[in-house]
Design a protein around this motif. Structure first.
Motif: not given
Length: 465
Positions: A367-396
């Motif tokens: 799950e960790l590997e798949n999430l990181i790979e997806r974030l690197v591919l999908v997030v357009e900004e150079p820095t990955i913030y908590p707002k980019h995480l799934p709600v189940t993880i960020s709690g936001q």
């Protein structure tokens, strides 16, 4: 100076957010914001008529910016550390008359304690992240396999056991929840064995239909059954000759096949479907499961004699939530791996690291590997913030949830005035930006306001942050 100008000047000083203080050429305080002195741990008051030199001697100003400007006769800026442990940014400006004589000093003081703490925390996190990155490189050099990164004592013990048994031909049973990386450890065992130059055949017992299992595992002779290849086909066991056979999800092995597999393990001989002659096969057996085989034995779903044959050296791979110490280095490992794979240069914000470390990871490393790979591919900004995480993880909550009238009403109550409602929403947004951003300039960009406005609002809502 006229009476109107005097009133204007007094009101400017009283209403300023910059804690203005005016002294004469002798350091005597002429004007001062009434609440200016509270940040120094002094009683609220004007202190008009006091000398900044006296306040310095009493240890209340350490040092006085006005005294410094009077001495150096030029603009100065310093950081003051008050006796109450606060950090104050003080800026002083000299005022000269027409004859070039210094006649006044105006100073501005801003409480920078929270910003200073944020900076220190950020620098500590940066040092920690740099340490993780260095540690990942060190671990990569030391570990059995470059895909295995671990620092926890639990995993170090697992690696120690694997290294110890790898050179033998002992049958290994890898145990652990789905996604902990059992197949990775199986490959590591093969690579460290004397059979590393021979085939490594991996069989996922849960993916082969029972009707095809025997022909896939044992192979078949020409014409063994309708649809069989005219030249026949070697089975997976036969393909592992000289090397390693890895049966993943061995708990899914059909009962009808368990007795036949047991015979192969005991005698190292097998016969293809439709064949008449047994063939000796030299292989090392590794198995893995996420199921409780002993319970399955009691329920009649798994043969006891086969269980004993497989359970020679059981190795339990702990779940990720059981070894939180490994999560930071795994995050760093997979962010580097994904960046290299997709030619990116993404990084995780320090608050994102914290959110990911606190997450329970039910899907473990997969799950960790798949999430990181997806974030690197999908997030357009150079820095990955908590707002980019799934709600189940960020709690936001999502932006829509946060900004909906219903959620706001539930959060602050139905009987609030418009002013109170807007202020409550502003506190929410400031707190969110405060948590996710590294600097006040970043907060300003995040909120779409100026940096001085951010400073003002941080001070205003300090008790809520």
């Amino acid at each position: 100076m006229g009476e109107l100008s005097e009133l204007e000047l007094s009101k400017i000083i009283e209403t300023s957010n910059n804690n203005i203080t005016v002294t004469d050429e002798n350091g005597i305080i002429l004007r001062s914001h009434p609440e200016h002195w509270e940040i120094y741990g002094m009683e609220s008051g004007s202190y008009v008529g006091k000398s900044v030199y006296e306040l310095e001697e009493e240890g209340l100003l350490t040092p006085s910016i006005n005294a410094i400007v009077l001495k150096e006769k030029k603009f100065s800026r310093i950081l003051q550390h008050t006796k109450t442990g606060r950090v104050v940014m003080s800026t002083g400006y000299p005022i000269f008359n027409q004859d070039g004589q210094l006649v006044r000093v105006i100073s501005y003081s801003q409480d920078q304690t929270e910003i200073w703490k944020l900076q220190e925390e950020y620098e500590q996190l940066q040092r920690k992240l740099q340490g993780y990155q260095t540690e990942v490189e060190d671990l990569r050099e030391k570990e059995l396999d470059h895909s295995i990164v671990a620092r926890s004592s639990e995993m170090q013990q697992v690696l120690k056991t694997i290294y110890h048994v790898a050179k033998t031909d002992a049958t290994i049973l890898l145990l652990g929840s789905s996604g902990v990386g059992k197949s990775t450890f199986a490959r590591a065992l093969h690579k460290e064995s004397d059979r590393h130059r021979e085939p490594f055949i991996e069989v996922n017992c849960s993916t082969i239909p029972e009707s095809l299992f025997e022909s896939e595992i044992f192979g078949y002779e020409p014409g063994a059954f309708t649809g069989a290849h005219t030249k026949g086909k070697p089975g997976l066991i036969e393909q592992a000759d000289g090397g390693t056979l890895f049966l993943d999800e061995v708990g899914e092995l059909p009962l009808s096949m368990q007795a036949k597999l047991l015979k192969v393990i005991q005698e190292k001989k097998m016969m293809r479907v439709g064949g008449k002659k047994e063939k000796y096969i030299d292989f090392r057996l590794l198995t893995a499961t996420n199921q409780p085989l002993e319970t399955m034995v009691e329920e009649g779903k798994f043969r006891l004699d086969l269980f004993y044959r497989l359970n020679v050296v059981p190795i339990h791979i702990p779940s990720l939530h059981e070894r939180k110490e490994d999560i930071p280095v795994l995050l760093q490992h997979y962010i580097q791996k994904s960046n290299e794979k997709y030619n990116e240069n993404k990084k995780l914000h320090s608050s994102t690291y914290e959110a990911l470390i606190q997450y329970n990871w039910p899907g473990n490393i997969r799950e960790l590997e798949n999430l990181i790979e997806r974030l690197v591919l999908v997030v357009e900004e150079p820095t990955i913030y908590p707002k980019h995480l799934p709600v189940t993880i960020s709690g936001q909550t999502t932006q829509a949830e946060t900004s909906s009238p219903l959620s706001i009403a539930q959060e602050i109550g139905e009987k609030k005035s418009l002013k109170e409602t807007l202020e409550a929403l502003e506190i929410q947004l400031i707190a969110k930006a405060y948590k996710e951003c590294k600097t006040t300039y970043e907060m300003a960009d995040y909120l779409g306001i100026s940096q001085p406005s951010v400073m003002y609002k941080l001070k205003k809502y300090q008790q809520y942050l």
